[in-house]
Enzyme design. Structure first.
Site, PDB file in Angstrom:
ATOM      1  N   ARG A 298       0.779  -1.296  -0.004  1.00 32.42           N
ATOM      2  CA  ARG A 298       0.055   0.110  -0.136  1.00 32.42           C
ATOM      3  C   ARG A 298       0.811   1.285   0.062  1.00 32.42           C
ATOM      4  NH1 ARG A 298      -4.583  -2.787   4.095  1.00 32.42           N
ATOM      5  NH2 ARG A 298      -5.658  -3.664   2.413  1.00 32.42           N
ATOM      6  N   TYR A 442      -6.044  -1.485  -6.958  1.00 30.22           N
ATOM      7  CA  TYR A 442      -5.446  -2.752  -6.089  1.00 30.22           C
ATOM      8  C   TYR A 442      -4.860  -2.719  -4.804  1.00 30.22           C
ATOM      9  CZ  TYR A 442      -0.907  -1.829  -8.691  1.00 30.22           C
ATOM     10  OH  TYR A 442       0.152  -1.153  -9.247  1.00 30.22           O
ATOM     11  N   GLU A 443      -4.545  -3.527  -4.065  1.00 29.83           N
ATOM     12  CA  GLU A 443      -4.185  -3.746  -2.658  1.00 29.83           C
ATOM     13  C   GLU A 443      -5.410  -3.101  -1.866  1.00 29.83           C
ATOM     14  OE1 GLU A 443      -1.851  -5.685  -2.227  1.00 29.83           O
ATOM     15  OE2 GLU A 443      -0.952  -5.442  -4.344  1.00 29.83           O
ATOM     16  N   GLY A 444      -6.227  -3.217  -2.228  1.00 24.66           N
ATOM     17  CA  GLY A 444      -7.533  -2.807  -1.399  1.00 24.66           C
ATOM     18  C   GLY A 444      -7.921  -1.319  -1.970  1.00 24.66           C
TER      19      GLY A 444
END
Length: 598
Positions: A298, A442-444
């Site tokens: 993140r 992406y990555e949440g």
């Protein structure tokens, strides 16, 4: 042709004049001898690698993309990528901030942060191949067994092997509790892993001799949901006891995603058919190890958008100075030309300054966060480690979401500066927009980051971490509150600092009655918090600039910093008023809409 010049002067300003990071580093024994000259020298060389080796491959790599041989399941990366990676490894860049116990150079994480910003500016798709390895390395370094560390970390440190994180599946998205990949225990203590993973960045390629996959899977007796997830290391090639490569493991690329951007990175569909793996950490505790990767990722994704913001700004600025079109509304500026350069037009300047303000504010936040991460891992004082961890936990979703939202906005604005040429491929601007778009997902997704910030990081601890950041703001307000030259920078953050406390309490109270109120407010809330953080750093940057100018420093850098700060507070920071109003509008206008969404 596109250009890129590493922003070394601004990096040096943030590290040495704004934060004085070498003083923080002196408190950590392994970094006590690091000085500013060493840091600057490393970054200068890294800038050469970024501009001379991988930047020239950015447009060609996007055009060529990756190729999958469906018979062998091998992926060929674009022309020049493999050779560039060889240069990267031979230069020791992979080992820069890794543990010396495994062959790393042990340099501070802040140096690695700045190196990766430059590489992301130069070529995000290429940079993701070594970038994912850092997350896998960190997870194994924190949670791996001694045998796993001995087997994998030296090769990952050197860059000879790369790493991935294999999380999601076609039906899951971010809800990893729904995953179905299975891990069957074997008599020798290993596991046979079977399942399908998607969206695996750098999941298969020809740049390194082995790929170390970290895979989430379920044991046969695992509890349902996220509490039943375990983590396994599953290499592309099994590793013999002497460290040599053994048989090909039963994990391969079944397909490549056809994407909007980052086309030169192999986003793979991974098929796992009885592959041999070993468990990382404890059974059903896989998310502990994976969160090490995810949190690192993140921060890294925020850095990707920071890099794209910077390179897009540089190209748009150069174009705006050169492109002539129409005359200035306030009179002819270029009398020797048929029209004025478009940089004379107010809205062109607004777009350029937006990108500049978001790049320089984002750089301050990214560097500050990397210093916090260094303290979490290496500071000898337990209280400093704990305080740094709490602050970093608060800032991580802001780094990921605020920087990537800003990055997409900034790259789009910089494309707009080019007019019709921005839509044409060879100028490179449309690629920056396409590449920036994935960073918000992406990555949440950024909505998930917003829910994490408001629901877990703020309301979850009754605002304790937010109050810690508020104390930083309050201290700056106290220090400069009577300085008239600082008023335009101090007053906005002082007001917002007071408002956000009441704002948070209102949302929290409404959320106790109806949890959808938190979901409805979260995205707006994160942007408000992001501006509070940026406002604090921009006020501090203005403070340094004013002091230098008052001391007689005639470097135009400081005048530029002040002008950008004024623009940020006048044109971007006021977004917070609208955001708080829309957040307070509540959930009913979203949820009581069955007829509208029928």
């Amino acid at each position: 042709m596109p250009i890129y010049n590493p922003p070394l002067r601004d990096m040096q300003f943030v590290m040495h004049e704004l934060f004085n990071v070498t003083e923080d580093l002196k408190a950590m024994p392994q970094h006590a001898d690091i000085d500013a000259d060493t840091v600057n020298a490393v970054l200068e060389e890294a800038g050469k690698f970024a501009t001379q080796v991988i930047f020239p491959l950015n447009i060609s790599g996007d055009a060529e993309g990756c190729t999958l041989d469906i018979k062998t399941h091998e992926v060929t990366t674009p022309k020049g990528f493999k050779e560039a990676y060889k240069t990267y490894v031979e230069g020791g860049w992979a080992a820069l901030s890794c543990d010396p116990a495994f062959g790393g150079q042990g340099l501070p994480l802040v140096v690695n942060q700045c190196v990766y910003e430059m590489m992301n500016s130069a070529n995000q798709a290429w940079t993701m191949y070594p970038g994912l390895t850092h997350g896998a390395y960190a997870s194994l370094h924190s949670h791996g067994t001694d045998e796993q560390k001995a087997t994998y970390l030296a090769k990952m440190t050197s860059g000879e092997w790369t790493g991935t994180m294999c999380l999601t599946e076609p039906h899951c998205g971010t809800d990893l509790g729904l995953m179905r990949t299975k891990a069957e225990p074997q008599p020798d203590g290993t596991y046979k892993i079977t399942g399908n993973k998607i969206f695996i960045s750098a999941g298969e390629h020809d740049m390194a001799e082995n790929i170390v996959h970290l895979v989430l899977a379920r044991l046969p007796d695992a509890p349902a949901g996220i509490k039943g997830v375990s983590l396994f290391v599953v290499p592309k090639y099994l590793v013999n006891k002497d460290g040599s490569l053994g048989e090909r493991n039963s994990i391969h690329c079944g397909g490549l995603e056809h994407k909007m951007g980052i086309k030169a990175n192999a986003t793979a569909q991974i098929v796992i058919d009885g592959a041999i793996g070993t468990m990382v950490g404890k059974p059903n505790k896989g998310m502990q190890g994976m969160f090490v990767m995810m949190n690192a990722a993140r921060l890294g994704v925020g850095n990707q958008s920071l890099g794209l913001t910077e390179v897009a700004y540089q190209n748009a600025l150069a174009y705006a100075k050169d492109r002539i079109q129409m005359r200035s509304l306030s009179g002819v500026k270029a009398k020797d030309k048929a029209a004025d350069p478009i940089i004379v037009h107010p809205d062109v300047r607004k777009m350029l300054l937006t990108a500049k303000a978001y790049a320089e504010g984002g750089r301050a936040l990214a560097i500050y966060s990397s210093v916090l991460l260094e303290k979490v891992h290496n500071h000898p004082d337990e209280k400093v480690r704990k305080d740094s961890d709490e602050m970093l936990s608060l800032l991580t979703p802001i780094v990921k979401a605020f920087l990537t939202d800003n990055g997409y906005q900034a790259t789009t604005m910089c494309q707009q500066v080019f007019g019709g040429h921005g839509y044409i491929k060879e100028w490179g601007m449309e690629q920056h927009v396409r590449d920036a778009r994935i960073n918000m997902i992406y990555e949440g997704t950024n909505t998930i980051q917003s829910l994490d910030l408001l629901g877990r990081k703020v309301l979850g601890d009754n605002g304790a971490a937010l109050k810690k950041f508020g104390k930083l703001v309050g201290a700056l307000v106290m220090e400069e509150g009577v300085n008239e030259k600082m008023a335009e920078f101090i007053n906005p953050i002082a007001v917002l600092g007071e408002q956000i406390t009441k704002f948070t309490m209102e949302i929290g109270f409404k959320g106790l009655q109806n949890p959808d109120e938190v979901g409805a407010a979260a995205v707006d809330y994160l942007r408000v918090a992001g501006h509070l953080v940026f406002g604090y750093f921009w006020a501090r940057m203005a403070q340094v600039a004013l002091r230098e100018i008052a001391a007689g420093n005639t470097d135009p850098f400081y005048v530029a910093k002040l002008q950008t700060a004024r623009f940020y507070f006048a044109k971007l920071f006021p977004e917070t008023a609208t955001l708080m109003r829309t957040a307070r509008a509540g959930s009913a206008v979203l949820m009581d809409t069955d007829a509208a969404l029928a």
